[in-house]
Design a protein around this motif. Structure first.
Motif, PDB file in Angstrom:
ATOM      1  N   TRP A 153     -11.805  -6.864  10.770  1.00 33.64           N
ATOM      2  CA  TRP A 153     -10.816  -6.383   9.808  1.00 33.64           C
ATOM      3  C   TRP A 153      -9.647  -5.657  10.467  1.00 33.64           C
ATOM      4  CZ3 TRP A 153      -9.058  -1.481   9.013  1.00 33.64           C
ATOM      5  CH2 TRP A 153      -9.799  -0.440   9.596  1.00 33.64           C
ATOM      6  N   SER A 172      -9.835 -10.423   0.316  1.00 33.77           N
ATOM      7  CA  SER A 172     -10.327  -9.536  -0.744  1.00 33.77           C
ATOM      8  C   SER A 172     -11.653  -8.886  -0.382  1.00 33.77           C
ATOM      9  CB  SER A 172     -10.485 -10.337  -2.047  1.00 33.77           C
ATOM     10  OG  SER A 172     -11.489 -11.343  -1.894  1.00 33.77           O
ATOM     11  N   ARG A 173     -12.252  -9.306   0.747  1.00 31.78           N
ATOM     12  CA  ARG A 173     -13.534  -8.720   1.148  1.00 31.78           C
ATOM     13  C   ARG A 173     -13.394  -7.266   1.555  1.00 31.78           C
ATOM     14  NH1 ARG A 173     -11.648 -11.251   5.876  1.00 31.78           N
ATOM     15  NH2 ARG A 173     -12.003 -10.049   7.810  1.00 31.78           N
ATOM     16  N   HIS A 174     -12.182  -6.863   1.811  1.00 32.75           N
ATOM     17  CA  HIS A 174     -11.947  -5.494   2.285  1.00 32.75           C
ATOM     18  C   HIS A 174     -10.738  -4.930   1.544  1.00 32.75           C
ATOM     19  CE1 HIS A 174     -11.484  -2.072   4.921  1.00 32.75           C
ATOM     20  NE2 HIS A 174     -12.571  -2.420   5.596  1.00 32.75           N
ATOM     21  N   LYS A 175     -10.867  -3.746   0.980  1.00 32.53           N
ATOM     22  CA  LYS A 175      -9.808  -3.167   0.164  1.00 32.53           C
ATOM     23  C   LYS A 175      -8.515  -2.994   0.945  1.00 32.53           C
ATOM     24  CE  LYS A 175      -8.765   0.856  -2.725  1.00 32.53           C
ATOM     25  NZ  LYS A 175      -9.282   2.153  -3.237  1.00 32.53           N
ATOM     26  N   ALA A 178      -8.369 -14.743  -1.215  1.00 30.13           N
ATOM     27  CA  ALA A 178      -9.813 -14.585  -1.410  1.00 30.13           C
ATOM     28  C   ALA A 178     -10.491 -14.118  -0.129  1.00 30.13           C
ATOM     29  CB  ALA A 178     -10.413 -15.917  -1.864  1.00 30.13           C
ATOM     30  N   ALA A 179     -10.017 -14.630   1.018  1.00 31.28           N
ATOM     31  CA  ALA A 179     -10.612 -14.222   2.297  1.00 31.28           C
ATOM     32  C   ALA A 179     -10.387 -12.745   2.577  1.00 31.28           C
ATOM     33  CB  ALA A 179     -10.041 -15.071   3.433  1.00 31.28           C
TER      34      ALA A 179
END
Length: 964
Positions: free
Chosen positions: A64, A24-27, A21-22
């Motif tokens: 990221w 998933s903020r960035h593809k 989940a953490a």
């Protein structure tokens, strides 16, 4: 660290879901997470997987790019990083990401290699120490992390802990001080930790206590000094150097910093100078103003390239007397920024510089040996080839390498004579065929001398043959003594008048000791004792070398092998070389000749990168020995260096010209100061021309039509002329009518004049290294320049103006390269179009010399309008321009403007061109061009194009304005 509890060897799925989940903020992170998870579940153990998840949790909130790098690299780290070290590694990266995300990425990228070189059981402990350091000083922690493996290899665990403890204290005082301390870990490559660390760090703490800048400069310079001075960097030397720095720091911190920062360059210059003498001279200058001492320390290394220390000290004393307390004048002279100060310095020099004598030496050798000579400075070669010789001369089979400066004697005439003798000796090796021996001959010699007979092709060169002997260093020195004797005897027979010079410079620097080694030295120098000739190897030496007029290198190898059998185990190679050193004799480097032979064998094809790996097969010496350098990596780097020299020499040198250069400091010219070599680029590819014509198809067509309108008729008729080729019937009829009215009439002929535009233009392209900058459209600045010139060439073919295309770059006043793409009288055909592909960005911008050379070509062209168009991307600059202070006061010389000299020379070159009735105009893409171009070209002699991609569109319009 204890691994997390797992069920069935795997952690609970809830932890995976939380991390998923953490990310998933960035593809990109989500995809990297899935790939990492798949790889780990397939190959990793349960313990490693659990630790990896715990480590990854530390980076879940990191930027990221940091998290992505971790997900890419950490899953495959199991072979080098222990499970317990993973979390500490991740915590360190997370800590670094708070301050410097790029640094965190570097720690992750290098982590596997760095940690893999540490014992698995110690990784967590030392990463924890690095993390503690990062809390105090993150730049220092980054340096410490990168140096950890080498520290462990060289000094061990206990010493490394002591290193970290002292460094943590310094890192807490000041950021740059801590970074400088930890960067000095390379010091232990050259000095033992035990016995040296304590005085070294205490001295650094003393200086840091006076001022952090002094401590930072001390730690930075210490590592560089250790690399340069090797065993001479002793505790005694260290204490003397640090004491002088401390005394200076108490009086003036900037002067002490300059003393420390410039110490590596000064003490590695090969001059006999002590820290005390150098520092004491600076202390005397402190009384004249703090800036004077600072300028002196900053420029000492450059001055010592020209003179010895006693000569430099005498020069400073003279300046202090003649400036009479004027600190500004004294700083100006000490900075060597004026022609007068440099002339006064070199006027004290009794030595002879190769750069000043090169032309005369080349002519002398060519006349003596009836062959051209290619001279180079031996400073271009790696220092390892020189051994311990200060005056290093050698040959690679094609070039002669001589020392940059010869200053062994008080009289300049003696130094000049010695330099000539060194040249004669080295070129004699080429004439006598020292390196002209085949593999078949070497195999036969191996059998004759009792060596293991190598198979054909196993030993391909002289260096590999000498390497067959167990004590290679000893055999190389013995062969050098024998071969030098053969070459010298041959030269003296050929030129008997030189015998006095051989006698004059032929005494050994150190008198030989007794025994068989001394006999070999005396035989080599042609001064044997009767007892030397009574020895069997002495008789062999005389028969095969001294008395044999047809002696060849094979004879020298046979004699050397005989002497090797006698001296093996009795004599140290280094001692024998030191005691046999003679001023004029250089050093034989068969390995250098072998590598150059590889370069010579390669096909010379423009645009194709050559193979840089060397094929030389030899044994490197033990660590910390004079032959430890003989590795594959060393010879591959040497081959790359020789390839660059060969490429430069093999360029089509059409001609060489020398030009004066304007020196505004003396308001006069330096005669024949710049050497300009014309190079005709070999035909490469028409791809650039074809791509340009395709991309700018509409523009090229429009320009051709417009320029066709500018083309004048071949003839123009002038009516009602007194003289001409035919009668003007209209004028006759008008005159008849006017006569009846009483009006006078005259001019009854038509004159026809041939009309030409009579325009000649030279395009001069800047090819310096800065034109290699890649723009947003993927092209370089040089690509845009070439495209603009291609478009202009197509248009000028229609209008009929005479034009030439040139480019220039280079480095130094002797290395200005002038590339000729098209001359005025050369047709714009396939050969010219193919030359565009061979242009490359390299070097610097000595614009004044290029302008003078181009103006000389334009002067020879018959035209009413002569135009020189310069396309450049920045201000003129070269390595040997003199700096000029940019503000008043002594400190101004420490922030000098090294472009002012160039601007003044360019301004004078343009004035010379205008006196030849040549119009000059500069087109630059440097947005800061207005800061300096108006000084050089005047307010109407240049234009700045902010967007370089518009150059192909702007150039034709500018050309029309300048010529129509």
């Amino acid at each position: 660290m204890k691994a997390p509890d797992t069920a069935g060897g795997r952690p609970p799925a809830g932890e995976e879901a939380m991390l998923a989940a953490a990310f998933s903020r960035h593809k990109i992170l989500a995809e990297a997470w899935r790939e990492a998870l798949a790889a780990l579940k397939k190959e990793a153990s349960g313990e490693f997987y659990g630790c990896w998840l715990a480590a990854t949790r530390e980076l879940a909130a990191a930027p990221w790019e940091v998290a992505w790098e971790w997900l890419r690299r950490s899953p495959s780290s199991g072979g080098g990083v222990a499970p317990a070290g993973l979390v500490a590694w991740a915590r360190l990266a997370a800590r670094m990401a708070r301050y410097n995300p790029a640094g965190a990425v570097d720690i992750i990228r290098s982590g596997v290699d760095t940690l893999g070189r540490l014992p698995a059981g110690l990784q967590h402990r030392w990463l924890a120490g690095c993390l503690e350091l990062a809390e105090i000083n993150w730049p220092a922690a980054m340096v410490y992390f990168s140096g950890l493996p080498e520290l462990f290899d060289r000094i061990g665990e206990k010493a490394a802990a002591r290193w970290l403890a002292e460094g943590r204290l310094l890192a807490g005082r000041e950021v740059e001080l801590g970074r400088a301390y930890f960067s000095a870990y390379t010091l232990w490559r050259h000095r033992p930790f035990d016995g040296f660390f304590a005085p070294w760090v205490e001295r650094g703490k003393e200086l840091a206590g006076i001022h952090p800048d002094a401590g930072r400069a001390y730690f930075t310079a210490g590592a560089a000094l250790a690399a340069a001075l090797k065993e001479n960097f002793s505790t005694v030397w260290l204490n003397e150097w640090a004491d002088r720095a401390r005394q200076l720091a108490v009086l003036d911190v900037p002067a002490a910093v300059s003393f420390l920062a410039n110490s590596p360059a000064v003490f590695s210059a090969g001059r006999e100078i002590s820290p005390a003498d150098w520092a004491d001279c600076g202390r005397e200058l402190l009384a004249r103003g703090g800036g004077c001492a600072q300028v002196f320390f900053a420029n000492s290394a450059r001055a010592l390239q020209e003179v010895t220390w006693p000569e430099l000290r005498g020069w400073v004393d003279r300046l202090m007397r003649t400036t009479a307390g004027d600190a500004d004048r004294l700083c100006e002279a000490l900075s060597l920024s004026t022609r007068e100060s440099l002339a006064v310095l070199t006027g004290r020099r009794q030595g002879v510089a190769l750069v000043d004598e090169e032309r005369g030496l080349a002519a002398y050798a060519a006349a003596l040996f009836d062959c051209p000579v290619n001279l180079k400075s031996s400073a271009l070669l790696p220092a390892a080839l020189a051994g311990k010789r200060r005056l290093f001369a050698t040959t690679d089979g094609r070039r002669i390498y001589l020392p940059e400066l010869v200053d062994e004697f008080p009289a300049r005439e003696d130094n000049h004579a010695l330099l000539k003798m060194m040249l004669v000796h080295e070129i004699s090796h080429l004439a006598a065929g020292t390196y002209q021996i085949t593999a078949v001959e070497l195999a036969g010699l191996a059998r004759q001398t009792g060596l293991p007979a190598p198979e054909y092709g196993e030993v391909s060169c002289l260096e590999e043959w000498l390497d067959l002997f167990p004590d290679y260093p000893l055999m190389r020195v013995i062969f050098e003594l024998v071969e030098d004797a053969r070459v010298d005897a041959r030269t003296q027979r050929q030129y008997p008048g030189m015998s006095k010079d051989f006698t004059r410079f032929g005494a050994p620097v150190q008198p030989p000791a007794g025994g068989e080694a001394a006999a070999l030295i005396r035989l080599s120098l042609g001064r044997p004792l009767p007892a030397d000739l009574a020895m069997p190897p002495g008789r062999l030496f005389r028969e095969k070398i001294l008395a044999n007029r047809r002696a060849a290198v094979t004879d020298s190898l046979a004699v050397a092998a005989a002497w090797y059998r006698i001296l093996e185990g009795k004599v140290d190679a280094g001692e024998l070389e030191a005691r046999s050193a003679v001023f004029y004799r250089g050093r034989l480097c068969p390995d250098l000749a072998a590598v150059n032979a590889e370069v010579e064998e390669e096909p010379r094809r423009s645009g194709r990168r050559r193979e840089t790996a060397s094929r030389l097969r030899v044994r490197p010496g033990a660590p910390d020995t004079p032959t430890a350098y003989r590795t594959r990596q060393f010879y591959s780097a040497l081959k790359s260096l020789l390839q660059e020299m060969a490429q430069e020499e093999n360029d089509s040198l059409h001609s060489v010209s020398y030009y004066d250069e304007w020196d505004y400091t003396v308001d006069g010219y330096k005669p024949d100061w710049c050497r300009v070599g014309e190079i005709i680029p070999p035909p490469s590819s028409m791809r650039l021309v074809e791509r340009t014509l395709q991309e700018y198809y509409g523009l090229v067509g429009t320009l051709k039509r417009y320029f066709a309108l500018l083309r004048p008729d071949r003839f123009r008729r002038y009516r009602r002329q007194e003289e001409g080729e035919q009668e003007d019937l209209d004028a006759i009829v008008e005159a008849w009518s006017g006569r009846r009215a009483g009006m006078p009439a005259s001019g009854f002929m038509i004159r026809r004049d041939k009309r030409l535009r009579e325009v000649a233009v030279a395009f001069l392209l800047d090819q310096s290294g800065s034109t290699d900058q890649v723009l947003d459209n993927g092209k370089t600045i040089l690509d845009i320049e070439r495209e603009a010139v291609v478009i202009m060439a197509e248009a000028l073919e229609v209008i009929g103006d005479r034009y030439a295309l040139y480019g220039f770059n280079g480095e130094g006043r002797h290395g200005v390269k002038f590339h000729v793409l098209k001359e005025f009288d050369e047709p714009y055909g396939m050969t010219v179009r193919q030359r565009f592909g061979g242009l490359a960005s390299d070097g610097l911008t000595r614009l004044g010399a290029a302008i003078r050379h181009t103006a000389g070509k334009l002067q020879k062209v018959e035209a009413a309008v002569k135009l020189l168009l310069i396309l450049s991307d920045g201000r003129p600059y070269d390595v040997d321009y003199y700096p000029v202070k940019n503000r008043a006061g002594p400190a101004g010389w420490l922030q000098a403007d090294d472009t002012f000299y160039a601007r003044e020379d360019c301004r004078m070159a343009l004035r010379e061109a205008r006196m030849k009735r040549i119009t000059t105009f500069c087109i630059t893409v440097d947005r800061r061009g207005t800061d300096y171009l108006e000084d050089i070209f005047g307010d109407a002699g240049y234009v700045v194009i902010d967007d370089v991609t518009l150059l192909p569109l702007k150039l034709p319009d500018l050309y029309k304005r300048l010529t129509v």
